[in-house]
Scaffold this motif. Structure first.
Motif, PDB file in Angstrom:
ATOM      1  N   GLU A   1      -3.081  -2.139   1.266  1.00  0.00           N
ATOM      2  CA  GLU A   1      -3.749  -1.844  -0.076  1.00  0.00           C
ATOM      3  C   GLU A   1      -4.899  -2.978  -0.305  1.00  0.00           C
ATOM      4  N   LEU A   2      -6.304  -2.522  -0.488  1.00  0.00           N
ATOM      5  CA  LEU A   2      -7.260  -3.429  -0.774  1.00  0.00           C
ATOM      6  C   LEU A   2      -7.779  -3.090  -2.283  1.00  0.00           C
ATOM      7  N   ILE A   3      -8.037  -4.327  -2.831  1.00  0.00           N
ATOM      8  CA  ILE A   3      -8.615  -4.157  -4.267  1.00  0.00           C
ATOM      9  C   ILE A   3      -9.611  -4.620  -4.452  1.00  0.00           C
ATOM     10  N   GLU A   4     -10.642  -5.382  -3.632  1.00  0.00           N
ATOM     11  CA  GLU A   4     -12.139  -5.480  -3.829  1.00  0.00           C
ATOM     12  C   GLU A   4     -12.584  -5.676  -2.359  1.00  0.00           C
TER      13      GLU A   4
ATOM     14  N   ARG B   1      -3.780  -6.651  -2.007  1.00  0.00           N
ATOM     15  CA  ARG B   1      -3.062  -6.428  -3.206  1.00  0.00           C
ATOM     16  C   ARG B   1      -2.474  -7.735  -3.524  1.00  0.00           C
ATOM     17  N   SER B   2      -2.117  -8.435  -2.576  1.00  0.00           N
ATOM     18  CA  SER B   2      -1.572  -9.912  -2.735  1.00  0.00           C
ATOM     19  C   SER B   2      -2.434 -10.978  -3.074  1.00  0.00           C
TER      20      SER B   2
ATOM     21  N   GLU C   1      -9.374   5.018   2.566  1.00  0.00           N
ATOM     22  CA  GLU C   1      -7.830   5.100   3.121  1.00  0.00           C
ATOM     23  C   GLU C   1      -7.124   4.013   2.137  1.00  0.00           C
ATOM     24  N   PHE C   2      -7.459   2.933   2.278  1.00  0.00           N
ATOM     25  CA  PHE C   2      -6.690   1.842   1.807  1.00  0.00           C
ATOM     26  C   PHE C   2      -7.118   1.197   0.537  1.00  0.00           C
ATOM     27  N   GLY C   3      -7.999   1.811  -0.442  1.00  0.00           N
ATOM     28  CA  GLY C   3      -8.377   1.401  -1.797  1.00  0.00           C
ATOM     29  C   GLY C   3      -8.438   2.480  -2.518  1.00  0.00           C
TER      30      GLY C   3
END
Length: 130
Positions: free
Chosen positions: A66-69, A30-31, A92-94
């Protein structure tokens, strides 16, 4: 550096002396930070680690959740999708709409999403008690 370039670069560091099938993965948190992972084989199959799991572990170790890509690359005739376990880890994370790029070292590419890779995914909503 693009996410796919990061995955391509780190793929060279994969430890695949048995299959010689090197895989590189990168996830963007996310960052905006890029986290990379490679497959790590072990002579005691199937005790190895997938590239996607390694990238996720690096993200978690850095404090992000959190992953976004996502990008995954391998030297194969067609883009290689994540295994079932890694699909669940990505989920789980996206979110379902997170873009996933699957590519080959020769340039073939498949663009998809976490939701398309794992329809009907098991998630936290299944854990809610009535």
């Amino acid at each position: 550096m693009s996410l796919l370039e990061a995955a391509r670069e780190v793929r060279e560091n994969a430890y695949a002396p048995y299959s010689r099938f090197k895989v590189g993965a990168a996830v963007r948190g996310r960052s905006g930070t890029i986290y990379k992972g490679v497959n790590v084989e072990n002579v005691a199959y199937p005790e190895g680690t997938c590239a996607e799991a390694g990238a996720i572990a690096a993200m978690i170790a850095a404090g992000e959740t959190e992953l976004i890509e996502v990008a995954v690359i391998a030297d194969s005739p067609a883009p290689v999708p994540p295994c079932g376990g890694c699909r669940q880890k990505l989920a789980e994370f996206g979110r379902s709409d997170v873009p996933v790029t699957l590519a080959t070292t020769e340039g073939a590419r498949l663009d998809t999403t976490i939701g398309e890779l794992l329809p009907g995914r098991f998630d936290v909503s299944h854990m809610d008690k009535c």
